[in-house]
Design an enzyme around this catalytic site. Structure first.
Site, short mmCIF file in Angstrom:
data_model
loop_
_atom_site.label_atom_id
_atom_site.label_comp_id
_atom_site.label_asym_id
_atom_site.label_seq_id
_atom_site.Cartn_x
_atom_site.Cartn_y
_atom_site.Cartn_z
CG ASN A 11 -5.41 0.37 -15.71
OD1 ASN A 11 -6.56 0.01 -15.96
ND2 ASN A 11 -4.94 0.48 -14.48
NE ARG A 95 -6.15 -3.36 -13.30
CZ ARG A 95 -7.08 -2.68 -12.65
NH1 ARG A 95 -7.45 -1.50 -13.08
NH2 ARG A 95 -7.63 -3.18 -11.58
CG HIS A 184 -5.74 -5.39 -5.65
ND1 HIS A 184 -6.41 -5.27 -4.45
CD2 HIS A 184 -5.98 -4.25 -6.32
CE1 HIS A 184 -7.02 -4.10 -4.40
NE2 HIS A 184 -6.79 -3.47 -5.53
CG LEU A 213 -3.16 -2.61 3.40
CD1 LEU A 213 -2.71 -2.28 4.81
CD2 LEU A 213 -4.46 -3.41 3.43
N GLY A 214 -4.72 0.15 -0.35
CA GLY A 214 -4.77 1.42 -1.07
C GLY A 214 -6.16 1.97 -0.98
CG ASN A 215 -9.53 4.66 -3.16
OD1 ASN A 215 -9.99 4.99 -2.05
ND2 ASN A 215 -10.18 4.84 -4.29
NE ARG A 245 -14.06 -0.74 -4.26
CZ ARG A 245 -12.95 -1.17 -4.83
NH1 ARG A 245 -12.45 -2.34 -4.50
NH2 ARG A 245 -12.34 -0.46 -5.74
CG ASP A 287 -6.41 10.59 0.79
OD1 ASP A 287 -5.58 10.27 1.68
OD2 ASP A 287 -6.08 10.86 -0.37
NE ARG A 289 -2.82 11.18 0.94
CZ ARG A 289 -2.51 11.13 -0.34
NH1 ARG A 289 -1.30 11.45 -0.73
NH2 ARG A 289 -3.41 10.75 -1.23
N GLY A 337 -0.27 0.96 2.40
CA GLY A 337 0.75 0.02 2.89
C GLY A 337 2.16 0.56 2.75
CD GLU A 338 3.73 1.32 -2.44
OE1 GLU A 338 4.04 2.45 -2.85
OE2 GLU A 338 3.24 0.44 -3.18
CG ASN A 339 2.99 6.34 0.84
OD1 ASN A 339 4.16 6.65 0.70
ND2 ASN A 339 2.19 6.06 -0.17
CD GLU A 388 -1.54 -3.07 -9.47
OE1 GLU A 388 -2.58 -3.70 -9.59
OE2 GLU A 388 -1.46 -1.96 -8.93
#
Ligand code: AMP
Length: 401
Positions: A11, A95, A184, A213-215, A245, A287, A289, A337-339, A388
């Site tokens: 990638n 990718r 994505h 849902l990430g960065n 963004r 971030d 978090r 989304g995962e965390n 991915e």
């Protein structure tokens, strides 16, 4: 089909290169790594052999050719390598960010494909040149190895015209290829198919909304296994609020900000891409978090940034349920989304009218593949870690030979 098939997934970004080597007999990751600051001072490669500590080598890396050479050297290294000869590599999967309308599926790379990739450059001027450099660097180092391109946009090529045409003069679609493409795609494909597999139901019968849902973030409506709408657009700037963004804004903001802040349009574009989103609203961090912990300590703008994100995701879920005439499955994936249990809870709160109800105890976890809906929830709400790289390796295995 050969045995002992090892596939390297690459990638390439403009100044970075991520890689993972898979043993496709059992889909195990043998090694992975990251080359950073290509063409910039302080470049380095960080390589990890599965089961061992990462090793970092700081060295000048002027271009992607040198980066690829360092990756191959790391894979062959006596101590932390995993190959005894490059002939053990069966194929390479890349990718590629933008396949435009040229590519609706992954493809084995040949001279014609390279020409088409070059035609896509105006649509992704930052990303596609890096992907092309990566492919050319591999071709130079390993001239006979089969290479496959897997596109972020391909899965969304099934969108109907009414979902991808913008309300601007139609000639611009014909002349400049202006339309919604979506991104994505590899992730939305992976998690929607995995959801169907976990439920033991044919994907053709399911209406799924996938929330990556990430960065960077995007939401997709997957009807019967096909993407029918997605929140990102002509570029990955559109849709929900992201790390830096803005997501969707009134397009009239662009000339307004340009005048009010004495900026040119490129500067406004950079502002919306790099200084907005969670970072722009909270004024603290991109971030989640950091934003979550500041909000928990009472920071009002951090709380507002969270609320804008959650509200935006909720609205897309409602819109896509309407677009598909129903929803059977809701999937959360990627870093947030995962965390983030609190994001999932806040997004689902108030969607009971659609049949969405999560179990707070099941939801209280991070990074696990599991269903989190409450008993009696009509919609299956699931957390599925995306992969991915594995998806790219699978497509490469399917198409390379
Ligand atoms: P990705 O782009 O998919 O790698 O996602 C990266 C984002 O996931 C980070 O910027 C964080 O905002 C978010 N993230 C990762 N771990 C957590 C966590 N434990 N809680 C909340 N957000 C998280």
């Amino acid at each position: 089909m050969q045995f002992d098939m090892k596939i390297l997934v690459i990638n390439c970004g403009s100044s970075s290169l991520k890689y993972q080597l898979f043993d496709m007999d059992n889909e195990a990751v043998l090694a992975k790594g990251l080359v950073e600051r290509i063409g910039i001072d302080g470049s380095q490669i960080k390589h990890t052999k599965t089961g061992m500590d990462a090793v970092t080598h700081i060295t000048p890396i002027p271009d992607h050719k040198v980066a690829i050479k360092l990756v191959l050297d790391a894979l062959l290294d006596k101590n932390h390598g995993v190959l005894s000869s490059l002939s053990e590599l069966s194929a390479i999967g890349h990718r590629v960010v933008h396949g435009a309308e040229e590519f609706a599926t992954s493809v084995k790379i040949d001279a014609k494909v390279m020409d088409a990739l070059k035609r896509c450059i105006p649509l992704a001027p930052l990303h596609n040149p890096a992907n092309i450099m990566g492919i050319e660097a591999v071709t130079e180092a390993l001239p006979n190895i089969p290479q496959v391109g897997v596109f972020d946009t391909a899965f969304h090529q099934t969108m109907p015209r009414h979902a991808f045409i913008y309300g601007v003069p139609y000639e611009y679609y014909e002349k400049h290829k202006i339309r919604r493409y979506g991104f994505h795609g590899t992730s939305h494909y992976f998690v929607s198919h995995r959801a169907a597999e976990m439920l033991g139901q044919p994907i053709e019968k399911l209406k799924i909304v996938t929330c990556h849902l990430g960065n960077g973030s995007s939401i997709t409506a997957v009807d019967g296994g096909k993407s029918v709408d997605t929140s990102m657009g002509f570029t990955p700037l559109a849709g929900v609020l992201m790390g830096t963004r803005s997501g969707d804004v009134d397009p009239a903001l662009l000339p307004f900000i340009a005048k009010a802040e004495n900026m040119n349009l490129d500067q406004v574009d950079a502002l919306l891409n790099k200084k907005s989103g969670l970072l722009g609203i909270s004024g603290l961090s991109s971030d989640l978090r950091d934003v979550e912990s500041a909000a928990a300590k009472g920071d009002a703008r951090a709380k507002l940034a969270e609320d804008v994100l959650n509200y935006g995701v909720k609205k897309f879920i409602g819109a896509y349920a309407a677009a598909m005439g129903g929803i059977d499955v809701l999937v959360f994936t990627a870093g947030v989304g995962e965390n983030s249990a609190s994001t999932r809870a806040a997004v689902c709160d108030g969607l009971e009218f659609l049949g969405i109800k999560i179990d707070p105890v099941k939801n209280d976890m991070r990074g696990k593949e599991m269903e989190i809906s409450a008993a009696g929830s009509r919609v299956h709400v699931m957390v599925i870690p995306t992969n991915e790289e594995l998806m790219i390796a699978r497509d490469t295995k399917r198409l390379a030979f």
